[in-house]
Design a protein around this motif. Structure first.
Motif, mmCIF file in Angstrom:
data_model
loop_
_atom_site.group_PDB
_atom_site.id
_atom_site.type_symbol
_atom_site.label_atom_id
_atom_site.label_comp_id
_atom_site.label_asym_id
_atom_site.label_seq_id
_atom_site.Cartn_x
_atom_site.Cartn_y
_atom_site.Cartn_z
ATOM 1 N N PRO A 175 0.841 -1.217 0.000
ATOM 2 C CA PRO A 175 0.000 0.000 0.000
ATOM 3 C C PRO A 175 0.863 1.248 0.000
ATOM 4 C CG PRO A 175 0.154 -0.873 2.214
ATOM 5 C CD PRO A 175 0.876 -1.854 1.329
ATOM 6 N N ASP A 176 0.289 2.375 -0.399
ATOM 7 C CA ASP A 176 1.029 3.629 -0.296
ATOM 8 C C ASP A 176 0.640 4.428 0.945
ATOM 9 O OD1 ASP A 176 -1.448 4.605 -1.053
ATOM 10 O OD2 ASP A 176 -0.775 5.480 -2.930
ATOM 11 N N ARG A 177 -0.328 3.912 1.716
ATOM 12 C CA ARG A 177 -0.695 4.535 2.991
ATOM 13 C C ARG A 177 -1.455 3.526 3.833
ATOM 14 N NH1 ARG A 177 -3.935 10.048 2.713
ATOM 15 N NH2 ARG A 177 -2.313 10.317 1.117
ATOM 16 N N ILE A 178 -1.236 3.597 5.145
ATOM 17 C CA ILE A 178 -1.989 2.781 6.102
ATOM 18 C C ILE A 178 -2.690 3.731 7.058
ATOM 19 C CG2 ILE A 178 -1.860 1.067 7.955
ATOM 20 C CD1 ILE A 178 0.749 0.063 6.679
ATOM 21 N N VAL A 179 -3.972 3.505 7.304
ATOM 22 C CA VAL A 179 -4.682 4.253 8.336
ATOM 23 C C VAL A 179 -5.200 3.268 9.376
ATOM 24 C CG1 VAL A 179 -5.293 6.249 6.934
ATOM 25 C CG2 VAL A 179 -6.822 4.271 6.966
ATOM 26 N N LEU A 180 -5.116 3.666 10.629
ATOM 27 C CA LEU A 180 -5.501 2.806 11.751
ATOM 28 C C LEU A 180 -6.676 3.414 12.494
ATOM 29 C CD1 LEU A 180 -1.953 1.942 13.176
ATOM 30 C CD2 LEU A 180 -3.309 0.647 11.512
ATOM 31 N N GLY A 181 -7.628 2.550 12.862
ATOM 32 C CA GLY A 181 -8.821 3.023 13.535
ATOM 33 C C GLY A 181 -9.064 2.321 14.855
ATOM 34 N N GLY A 182 -9.987 2.866 15.633
ATOM 35 C CA GLY A 182 -10.342 2.276 16.912
ATOM 36 C C GLY A 182 -9.169 2.304 17.886
ATOM 37 N N LEU A 183 -8.981 1.220 18.627
ATOM 38 C CA LEU A 183 -7.883 1.142 19.587
ATOM 39 C C LEU A 183 -6.529 1.260 18.894
ATOM 40 C CD1 LEU A 183 -6.792 0.662 22.438
ATOM 41 C CD2 LEU A 183 -6.978 -1.802 22.000
ATOM 42 N N HIS A 184 -6.422 0.765 17.669
ATOM 43 C CA HIS A 184 -5.142 0.851 16.955
ATOM 44 C C HIS A 184 -4.726 2.303 16.731
ATOM 45 C CE1 HIS A 184 -5.797 -3.443 15.155
ATOM 46 N NE2 HIS A 184 -5.497 -3.452 16.437
ATOM 47 N N ARG A 185 -5.684 3.172 16.529
ATOM 48 C CA ARG A 185 -5.380 4.593 16.410
ATOM 49 C C ARG A 185 -4.791 5.115 17.718
ATOM 50 N NH1 ARG A 185 -10.088 9.005 15.088
ATOM 51 N NH2 ARG A 185 -10.972 8.052 16.971
ATOM 52 N N ALA A 186 -5.359 4.674 18.840
ATOM 53 C CA ALA A 186 -4.852 5.107 20.141
ATOM 54 C C ALA A 186 -3.466 4.537 20.416
ATOM 55 C CB ALA A 186 -5.830 4.684 21.240
ATOM 56 N N LEU A 187 -3.199 3.313 19.992
ATOM 57 C CA LEU A 187 -1.870 2.728 20.163
ATOM 58 C C LEU A 187 -0.836 3.497 19.350
ATOM 59 C CD1 LEU A 187 -2.752 -1.077 19.947
ATOM 60 C CD2 LEU A 187 -2.102 0.188 22.010
ATOM 61 N N LEU A 188 -1.200 3.876 18.135
ATOM 62 C CA LEU A 188 -0.301 4.665 17.298
ATOM 63 C C LEU A 188 0.024 5.996 17.967
ATOM 64 C CD1 LEU A 188 1.171 5.224 14.582
ATOM 65 C CD2 LEU A 188 -1.019 6.115 13.733
ATOM 66 N N ALA A 189 -0.990 6.647 18.530
ATOM 67 C CA ALA A 189 -0.770 7.934 19.191
ATOM 68 C C ALA A 189 0.112 7.773 20.426
ATOM 69 C CB ALA A 189 -2.108 8.555 19.576
ATOM 70 N N ARG B 284 10.364 -5.211 9.754
ATOM 71 C CA ARG B 284 9.839 -6.521 9.377
ATOM 72 C C ARG B 284 9.335 -6.594 7.939
ATOM 73 N NH1 ARG B 284 9.965 -10.865 13.243
ATOM 74 N NH2 ARG B 284 10.461 -9.911 15.254
ATOM 75 N N SER B 285 9.351 -5.492 7.214
ATOM 76 C CA SER B 285 8.804 -5.514 5.850
ATOM 77 C C SER B 285 9.832 -5.025 4.842
ATOM 78 C CB SER B 285 7.544 -4.641 5.761
ATOM 79 O OG SER B 285 7.843 -3.294 6.035
ATOM 80 N N LEU B 286 9.882 -5.676 3.710
ATOM 81 C CA LEU B 286 10.808 -5.310 2.649
ATOM 82 C C LEU B 286 10.573 -3.888 2.184
ATOM 83 C CD1 LEU B 286 12.935 -6.063 0.504
ATOM 84 C CD2 LEU B 286 11.069 -6.957 -0.902
ATOM 85 N N TRP B 287 9.286 -3.539 1.939
ATOM 86 C CA TRP B 287 8.981 -2.205 1.442
ATOM 87 C C TRP B 287 9.184 -1.151 2.508
ATOM 88 C CZ3 TRP B 287 9.314 -3.430 -3.213
ATOM 89 C CH2 TRP B 287 8.734 -4.580 -3.724
ATOM 90 N N GLY B 288 9.014 -1.537 3.759
ATOM 91 C CA GLY B 288 9.253 -0.586 4.832
ATOM 92 C C GLY B 288 10.700 -0.153 4.888
ATOM 93 N N ARG B 289 11.632 -1.081 4.668
ATOM 94 C CA ARG B 289 13.055 -0.747 4.693
ATOM 95 C C ARG B 289 13.447 0.140 3.526
ATOM 96 N NH1 ARG B 289 14.337 -6.619 5.212
ATOM 97 N NH2 ARG B 289 13.892 -7.175 7.371
ATOM 98 N N SER B 290 12.708 0.052 2.424
ATOM 99 C CA SER B 290 13.104 0.801 1.234
ATOM 100 C C SER B 290 12.588 2.233 1.243
ATOM 101 C CB SER B 290 12.601 0.090 -0.024
ATOM 102 O OG SER B 290 11.183 0.124 -0.082
ATOM 103 N N GLY B 291 11.924 2.654 2.278
ATOM 104 C CA GLY B 291 11.477 4.045 2.315
ATOM 105 C C GLY B 291 10.328 4.290 3.257
ATOM 106 N N GLY B 292 9.698 3.236 3.703
ATOM 107 C CA GLY B 292 8.634 3.405 4.681
ATOM 108 C C GLY B 292 7.277 3.661 4.066
ATOM 109 N N VAL B 293 6.260 3.166 4.724
ATOM 110 C CA VAL B 293 4.877 3.391 4.328
ATOM 111 C C VAL B 293 4.257 4.317 5.365
ATOM 112 C CG1 VAL B 293 2.652 2.319 3.848
ATOM 113 C CG2 VAL B 293 4.767 1.070 3.350
ATOM 114 N N PRO B 294 3.666 5.423 4.955
ATOM 115 C CA PRO B 294 3.038 6.303 5.956
ATOM 116 C C PRO B 294 1.968 5.560 6.750
ATOM 117 C CG PRO B 294 3.192 7.408 3.824
ATOM 118 C CD PRO B 294 3.566 5.971 3.595
ATOM 119 N N ILE B 295 2.063 5.634 8.058
ATOM 120 C CA ILE B 295 1.067 5.027 8.951
ATOM 121 C C ILE B 295 0.415 6.172 9.708
ATOM 122 C CG2 ILE B 295 0.632 3.397 10.824
ATOM 123 C CD1 ILE B 295 3.214 1.960 10.063
#
Length: 404
Positions: free
Chosen positions: A336-350, A363-374
């Protein structure tokens, strides 16, 4: 027919074919002015003006022909476009593990009125759906607004094309319950106008975030959320939900993130569904859940007020690590080019954004190559707004036909 009349008729036909696309542009906030609408549709100013005027005549948008010029700007400002606050609404409804909620939602994702329900979901889906429709019908009577349709969100995969709830694990409904048929029957019996639709709650939350919230501008949007119980996921590709061949795609709650973990309702162990939901957080923090408010509300309150407690912080870190493992696997598969988190996951991110992003990157190949916005979901009632999007879709596709 003379040339002038033919040109007028041709422009009218082009304009009417553009009504749906134009309404969607205003609905999603991508055409705030007539100049932008003209450019987005690829039509002349005259055609864009005719389209806007017809949508205004239908009571769907407002055209401000005398907007104030921005400070320092030159020339005549373009007409401003916005949804009509007094226009039609749709009935949006949500059923979850702790009850239900009904709302009236206008274009633009505006919640006009809500009626939270306190009914604990019974094993009979007809009883719960009937109650939520009755609550919505009362809202409509009180508002006096025209209704264009109805949408229902349920905490289950919804099989297509028959509209059955495949696995309503957290509300004890029989597998295969014909929720779309039941909803449509109650909507019709209540005298509510327009078609009725049903979908999975996280799918609909993702659609709402894509059109009106934290997912705006993404092309490949992954949404992962935990609400009252369990975990769901959804993927929006170029504006359309990816639901798979029969509506059952992205059941991410049953990714294994802890092979020796808690037993899951699906028969496996250590799934996201039971390792990163509100009950898992309260259990990890050593806080027995109480009956006063929902598990989600208890978890968010605990994070917000007692994060300094070592047990609460440790539970937060444990859930973030489990969630990060799941997200990393999804990133590897879906890119994906963006991840959005909802519910409790939004609170964990904050609570600890660096930790979660680090786990996903490591843990992710694409994450190491530049990161996915979360990012966090930004709509407070995105599931209701998403249910409304289902009901608005026929109007967005063909306003004249849908509102005839």
């Amino acid at each position: 027919m003379n040339g002038k009349a033919a040109n007028t008729r041709s422009r009218l036909e082009r304009g009417r074919s553009a009504l749906g696309p134009a309404l969607e542009l205003v609905h999603t906030g991508r055409a705030p002015t007539r100049a932008v609408l003209t450019a987005e549709l690829g039509v002349t100013r005259a055609t864009a003006g005719a389209v806007a005027a017809e949508l205004e005549a239908l009571g769907l948008i407002r055209v401000d022909s005398r907007p104030a010029a921005a400070t320092g700007s030159q020339g005549r400002p373009s007409h401003r476009l916005s949804v009509d606050d007094a226009g039609p609404v749709v009935l949006a409804a949500q059923v979850h593990a702790d009850g239900f909620r009904a709302a009236l939602v206008g274009l633009g994702g505006r919640i006009v009125a809500t009626a939270p329900g306190c009914l604990t979901p019974a094993a009979d889906p007809g009883q719960v759906i009937g109650a939520v429709v009755d609550a919505g019908a009362e809202l409509l009577r009180a508002s006096g607004r025209r209704c264009a349709g109805a949408g229902l969100a349920v905490p289950s995969a919804v099989a297509e094309p028959d509209g059955t709830a495949l696995n309503p694990l957290h509300i004890a409904w029989p597998a295969g319950s014909p929720v779309r048929q039941i909803f449509a029957e109650h909507v019709g019996a209540a005298g509510i106008e327009g078609p009725a639709f049903t979908g999975n709650d996280v799918n609909l939350a993702a659609l709402a975030e894509y059109r009106h919230g934290g997912g705006r501008g993404a092309r490949h949007l992954l949404c992962v959320a935990t609400g009252h119980r369990g975990v769901g996921g959804a993927l929006v590709l170029d504006g359309r939900l990816h639901t798979g061949s029969s509506g059952l795609a992205l059941e991410v709650g049953h990714l294994t993130v802890n092979p020796e973990g808690r037993p899951c309702h699906c028969g496996s162990r250590g799934c996201l569904d039971v390792e990163t939901d509100p009950l898992a957080f309260l259990t990890a923090a050593g806080r027995p859940p109480g009956p006063e408010v929902s598990l989600l509300a208890q978890s968010e309150q605990l994070l917000g007020t007692e994060y300094g407690d070592p047990a609460v912080r440790a539970a937060c870190e444990e859930l973030i690590d489990r969630l990060g493992l799941g997200l990393a696997g999804l990133v590897n598969i879906l890119n994906p080019d963006r991840i959005v988190l909802g519910g409790l996951h939004r609170a964990l991110l904050a609570a600890d954004p660096g930790r979660l992003r680090s786990v996903v990157a490591d843990r992710s190949l694409w994450g190491r190559s530049g990161g996915v916005p979360i990012l966090p979901c930004t709509l407070d009632h995105n599931t209701l707004v998403g249910a409304a999007e289902l009901a608005w879709q026929p109007v967005l596709d063909d306003p004249l036909h849908a509102l005839a």
